[in-house]
Write a protein that holds these residues in place. Structure first.
Motif, PDB file in Angstrom:
ATOM      1  N   ASP A   3       0.827  -1.209   0.000  1.00 58.76           N
ATOM      2  CA  ASP A   3       0.000   0.000   0.000  1.00 58.76           C
ATOM      3  C   ASP A   3       0.861   1.258   0.000  1.00 58.76           C
ATOM      4  OD1 ASP A   3      -2.628   0.580  -0.236  1.00 58.76           O
ATOM      5  OD2 ASP A   3      -3.001   0.771   1.912  1.00 58.76           O
ATOM      6  N   LYS A   4       1.899   1.234   0.853  1.00 55.54           N
ATOM      7  CA  LYS A   4       2.793   2.385   0.986  1.00 55.54           C
ATOM      8  C   LYS A   4       4.237   1.921   0.988  1.00 55.54           C
ATOM      9  CE  LYS A   4       0.043   5.785   3.347  1.00 55.54           C
ATOM     10  NZ  LYS A   4       0.155   6.876   4.292  1.00 55.54           N
ATOM     11  N   LEU A   5       5.140   2.870   0.731  1.00 57.92           N
ATOM     12  CA  LEU A   5       6.566   2.605   0.776  1.00 57.92           C
ATOM     13  C   LEU A   5       7.202   3.518   1.813  1.00 57.92           C
ATOM     14  CD1 LEU A   5       7.355   2.489  -3.036  1.00 57.92           C
ATOM     15  CD2 LEU A   5       7.193   0.552  -1.497  1.00 57.92           C
ATOM     16  N   LYS A   6       8.117   2.962   2.586  1.00 54.66           N
ATOM     17  CA  LYS A   6       8.869   3.726   3.569  1.00 54.66           C
ATOM     18  C   LYS A   6      10.250   3.962   2.958  1.00 54.66           C
ATOM     19  CE  LYS A   6       9.952   3.214   8.458  1.00 54.66           C
ATOM     20  NZ  LYS A   6       9.777   2.274   9.576  1.00 54.66           N
ATOM     21  N   ILE A   7      10.582   5.218   2.677  1.00 58.41           N
ATOM     22  CA  ILE A   7      11.810   5.559   1.971  1.00 58.41           C
ATOM     23  C   ILE A   7      12.711   6.355   2.905  1.00 58.41           C
ATOM     24  CG2 ILE A   7      12.778   6.648  -0.084  1.00 58.41           C
ATOM     25  CD1 ILE A   7       9.770   6.526  -1.126  1.00 58.41           C
ATOM     26  N   THR A   8      13.972   5.901   3.062  1.00 58.38           N
ATOM     27  CA  THR A   8      14.931   6.543   3.946  1.00 58.38           C
ATOM     28  C   THR A   8      16.158   6.956   3.148  1.00 58.38           C
ATOM     29  OG1 THR A   8      14.200   5.079   5.719  1.00 58.38           O
ATOM     30  CG2 THR A   8      16.263   6.275   6.076  1.00 58.38           C
ATOM     31  N   LEU A   9      16.608   8.193   3.345  1.00 55.88           N
ATOM     32  CA  LEU A   9      17.826   8.674   2.695  1.00 55.88           C
ATOM     33  C   LEU A   9      19.018   8.182   3.496  1.00 55.88           C
ATOM     34  CD1 LEU A   9      18.957  10.459   0.390  1.00 55.88           C
ATOM     35  CD2 LEU A   9      18.891  12.371   1.977  1.00 55.88           C
ATOM     36  N   VAL A  10      19.842   7.300   2.901  1.00 51.39           N
ATOM     37  CA  VAL A  10      20.956   6.702   3.632  1.00 51.39           C
ATOM     38  C   VAL A  10      22.318   7.198   3.148  1.00 51.39           C
ATOM     39  CG1 VAL A  10      19.721   4.614   4.289  1.00 51.39           C
ATOM     40  CG2 VAL A  10      20.955   4.676   2.136  1.00 51.39           C
ATOM     41  N   LYS A  11      22.362   7.904   2.026  1.00 55.88           N
ATOM     42  CA  LYS A  11      23.622   8.416   1.500  1.00 55.88           C
ATOM     43  C   LYS A  11      23.423   9.867   1.100  1.00 55.88           C
ATOM     44  CE  LYS A  11      27.411   6.997  -1.444  1.00 55.88           C
ATOM     45  NZ  LYS A  11      27.591   7.634  -2.731  1.00 55.88           N
ATOM     46  N   SER A  12      24.445  10.683   1.350  1.00 55.48           N
ATOM     47  CA  SER A  12      24.367  12.112   1.074  1.00 55.48           C
ATOM     48  C   SER A  12      24.249  12.395  -0.415  1.00 55.48           C
ATOM     49  CB  SER A  12      25.607  12.804   1.628  1.00 55.48           C
ATOM     50  OG  SER A  12      25.625  14.156   1.261  1.00 55.48           O
ATOM     51  N   THR A  13      23.602  13.511  -0.735  1.00 50.13           N
ATOM     52  CA  THR A  13      23.454  13.926  -2.135  1.00 50.13           C
ATOM     53  C   THR A  13      24.550  14.909  -2.554  1.00 50.13           C
ATOM     54  OG1 THR A  13      21.957  15.693  -1.486  1.00 50.13           O
ATOM     55  CG2 THR A  13      20.957  13.598  -2.118  1.00 50.13           C
ATOM     56  N   ILE A  14      25.547  15.107  -1.723  1.00 49.56           N
ATOM     57  CA  ILE A  14      26.604  16.077  -2.026  1.00 49.56           C
ATOM     58  C   ILE A  14      27.303  15.757  -3.349  1.00 49.56           C
ATOM     59  CG2 ILE A  14      28.888  16.897  -1.309  1.00 49.56           C
ATOM     60  CD1 ILE A  14      27.841  16.863   1.568  1.00 49.56           C
ATOM     61  N   GLY A  15      27.650  14.509  -3.580  1.00 49.17           N
ATOM     62  CA  GLY A  15      28.353  14.149  -4.813  1.00 49.17           C
ATOM     63  C   GLY A  15      27.434  13.773  -5.957  1.00 49.17           C
ATOM     64  N   LEU A  32      19.820  13.540   5.891  1.00 55.04           N
ATOM     65  CA  LEU A  32      20.276  12.162   5.958  1.00 55.04           C
ATOM     66  C   LEU A  32      19.536  11.404   7.055  1.00 55.04           C
ATOM     67  CD1 LEU A  32      22.428  10.739   4.284  1.00 55.04           C
ATOM     68  CD2 LEU A  32      24.047  11.165   6.099  1.00 55.04           C
ATOM     69  N   ASN A  33      19.204  10.158   6.802  1.00 51.81           N
ATOM     70  CA  ASN A  33      18.512   9.255   7.730  1.00 51.81           C
ATOM     71  C   ASN A  33      17.080   9.667   8.047  1.00 51.81           C
ATOM     72  OD1 ASN A  33      20.706   7.425   8.008  1.00 51.81           O
ATOM     73  ND2 ASN A  33      21.680   8.869   9.400  1.00 51.81           N
ATOM     74  N   LYS A  34      16.499  10.575   7.265  1.00 51.63           N
ATOM     75  CA  LYS A  34      15.094  10.928   7.442  1.00 51.63           C
ATOM     76  C   LYS A  34      14.247   9.981   6.588  1.00 51.63           C
ATOM     77  CE  LYS A  34      15.737  14.185  10.304  1.00 51.63           C
ATOM     78  NZ  LYS A  34      15.347  14.059  11.683  1.00 51.63           N
ATOM     79  N   THR A  35      13.028   9.727   7.051  1.00 53.58           N
ATOM     80  CA  THR A  35      12.151   8.762   6.397  1.00 53.58           C
ATOM     81  C   THR A  35      10.828   9.416   6.019  1.00 53.58           C
ATOM     82  OG1 THR A  35      13.141   6.994   7.708  1.00 53.58           O
ATOM     83  CG2 THR A  35      11.028   6.528   6.698  1.00 53.58           C
ATOM     84  N   VAL A  36      10.307   9.036   4.856  1.00 55.80           N
ATOM     85  CA  VAL A  36       8.980   9.467   4.428  1.00 55.80           C
ATOM     86  C   VAL A  36       8.183   8.239   4.014  1.00 55.80           C
ATOM     87  CG1 VAL A  36       9.663  11.775   3.687  1.00 55.80           C
ATOM     88  CG2 VAL A  36       9.743   9.903   2.066  1.00 55.80           C
ATOM     89  N   GLU A  37       6.863   8.341   4.131  1.00 55.37           N
ATOM     90  CA  GLU A  37       5.968   7.285   3.661  1.00 55.37           C
ATOM     91  C   GLU A  37       5.205   7.831   2.464  1.00 55.37           C
ATOM     92  OE1 GLU A  37       3.449   5.685   6.656  1.00 55.37           O
ATOM     93  OE2 GLU A  37       5.116   5.172   7.976  1.00 55.37           O
ATOM     94  N   LEU A  38       5.331   7.148   1.329  1.00 54.17           N
ATOM     95  CA  LEU A  38       4.666   7.579   0.109  1.00 54.17           C
ATOM     96  C   LEU A  38       3.848   6.428  -0.462  1.00 54.17           C
ATOM     97  CD1 LEU A  38       7.607   9.493  -1.601  1.00 54.17           C
ATOM     98  CD2 LEU A  38       5.647  10.475  -0.455  1.00 54.17           C
TER      99      LEU A  38
END
Length: 60
Positions: A3-15, A32-38
């Protein structure tokens, strides 16, 4: 399909290239390490596919 996906940013977008940074921001991830449900749909899956090396995805 979940139904939903839990997405977590695990690597920086700097590069990352600007298009990938924009995709991460469009997913709603800012820090970094923040999570959203979409919702699990084609648009979300497509965005995840572009930045799969930067995020961790769980089906809920």
């Amino acid at each position: 399909m979940a139904d939903k996906l839990k997405i977590t940013l695990v690597k920086s977008t700097i590069g990352a290239i600007p298009k990938q940074r924009a995709t991460v921001e469009a997913l709603g991830l800012k820090k970094l390490n923040k999570t959203v449900e979409l919702p699990d749909n084609g648009a979300t899956r497509g965005m995840i596919q572009r930045v799969r090396h930067l995020v961790k995805v769980e089906e809920i």
